[in-house]
Design a protein around this motif. Structure first.
Motif, PDB file in Angstrom:
ATOM      1  N   UNK A 131       0.815  -1.216   0.000  1.00  0.00           N
ATOM      2  CA  UNK A 131       0.000   0.000   0.000  1.00  0.00           C
ATOM      3  C   UNK A 131       0.848   1.266   0.000  1.00  0.00           C
ATOM      4  N   UNK A 132       2.160   1.103  -0.200  1.00  0.00           N
ATOM      5  CA  UNK A 132       3.029   2.263  -0.343  1.00  0.00           C
ATOM      6  C   UNK A 132       3.653   2.784   0.935  1.00  0.00           C
ATOM      7  N   UNK A 133       3.454   2.114   2.044  1.00  0.00           N
ATOM      8  CA  UNK A 133       4.066   2.556   3.297  1.00  0.00           C
ATOM      9  C   UNK A 133       5.559   2.248   3.270  1.00  0.00           C
ATOM     10  N   UNK A 134       6.359   3.236   3.632  1.00  0.00           N
ATOM     11  CA  UNK A 134       7.810   3.109   3.534  1.00  0.00           C
ATOM     12  C   UNK A 134       8.453   3.058   4.914  1.00  0.00           C
ATOM     13  N   UNK A 135       9.550   2.319   4.964  1.00  0.00           N
ATOM     14  CA  UNK A 135      10.382   2.242   6.156  1.00  0.00           C
ATOM     15  C   UNK A 135      11.810   2.557   5.740  1.00  0.00           C
ATOM     16  N   UNK A 136      12.531   3.274   6.613  1.00  0.00           N
ATOM     17  CA  UNK A 136      13.925   3.598   6.343  1.00  0.00           C
ATOM     18  C   UNK A 136      14.783   3.302   7.565  1.00  0.00           C
ATOM     19  N   UNK A 137      15.953   2.765   7.302  1.00  0.00           N
ATOM     20  CA  UNK A 137      16.922   2.641   8.383  1.00  0.00           C
ATOM     21  C   UNK A 137      17.335   4.049   8.814  1.00  0.00           C
ATOM     22  N   UNK A 138      17.666   4.195  10.084  1.00  0.00           N
ATOM     23  CA  UNK A 138      18.029   5.511  10.605  1.00  0.00           C
ATOM     24  C   UNK A 138      19.206   6.125   9.842  1.00  0.00           C
ATOM     25  N   UNK A 139      20.087   5.293   9.337  1.00  0.00           N
ATOM     26  CA  UNK A 139      21.291   5.791   8.668  1.00  0.00           C
ATOM     27  C   UNK A 139      20.985   6.503   7.347  1.00  0.00           C
ATOM     28  N   UNK A 140      19.798   6.265   6.776  1.00  0.00           N
ATOM     29  CA  UNK A 140      19.465   6.872   5.484  1.00  0.00           C
ATOM     30  C   UNK A 140      18.234   7.750   5.562  1.00  0.00           C
ATOM     31  N   UNK A 141      17.591   7.787   6.713  1.00  0.00           N
ATOM     32  CA  UNK A 141      16.362   8.554   6.861  1.00  0.00           C
ATOM     33  C   UNK A 141      16.613  10.031   6.559  1.00  0.00           C
ATOM     34  N   UNK A 142      15.754  10.597   5.725  1.00  0.00           N
ATOM     35  CA  UNK A 142      15.911  11.990   5.332  1.00  0.00           C
ATOM     36  C   UNK A 142      16.779  12.194   4.104  1.00  0.00           C
ATOM     37  N   UNK A 143      17.494  11.167   3.685  1.00  0.00           N
ATOM     38  CA  UNK A 143      18.363  11.272   2.496  1.00  0.00           C
ATOM     39  C   UNK A 143      17.880  10.383   1.355  1.00  0.00           C
ATOM     40  N   UNK A 144      17.332   9.236   1.692  1.00  0.00           N
ATOM     41  CA  UNK A 144      16.885   8.274   0.677  1.00  0.00           C
ATOM     42  C   UNK A 144      15.356   8.274   0.603  1.00  0.00           C
ATOM     43  N   UNK A 145      14.838   7.957  -0.568  1.00  0.00           N
ATOM     44  CA  UNK A 145      13.392   7.838  -0.751  1.00  0.00           C
ATOM     45  C   UNK A 145      13.095   6.648  -1.644  1.00  0.00           C
ATOM     46  N   UNK A 146      12.220   5.783  -1.165  1.00  0.00           N
ATOM     47  CA  UNK A 146      11.825   4.598  -1.932  1.00  0.00           C
ATOM     48  C   UNK A 146      10.459   4.849  -2.560  1.00  0.00           C
TER      49      UNK A 146
END
Length: 115
Positions: free
Chosen positions: A54-69
């Motif tokens: 459904x499009x919900x994204x999760x990011x590791x803390x090391x990439x949060x704010x820099x990467x987008x899936x």
């Protein structure tokens, strides 16, 4: 069997951007949970980001704010936009699909970030 092919890796300088793409063949893509993992030399493979059906994204803390899936179900692709890259982001990046309780992997694409 799901087949995954990654593209978009390369060599960039710190602070630059790259966009990885993963194309999936076979299987019902819209009901696959997709993700990106990476493995640096001498280290274990680690989770970078996932995106649910459904499009919900999760990011590791090391990439949060820099990467987008993101995912495009019509094109059967999942992309990873990587901004403000750091040398610590250097690794082989793998696309992952979880489909009917089975995990599938791409062959990996190298990302190298120079300082």
């Amino acid at each position: 069997q799901v087949q995954l092919v990654e593209s978009g890796g390369g060599l960039v300088q710190a602070g630059e951007s790259l966009r990885l793409s993963c194309a999936a063949s076979r299987g019902a893509f819209s009901i696959m949970s997709m993700g990106w993992y990476r493995q640096a030399p001498g280290k274990q493979r680690e989770l970078v980001s996932t995106i649910t059906t459904d499009g919900s994204a999760y990011y590791d803390d090391s990439v949060k704010g820099r990467f987008a899936i993101s995912r495009d179900n019509a094109k059967r692709t999942v992309d990873l936009q990587m901004n403000s890259l750091k040398p610590d982001d250097t690794a082989v990046y793998y696309c992952n699909a979880n489909f009917r309780s089975a995990n599938y992997w791409g062959q990996g694409t190298q990302v190298t970030v120079s300082s």
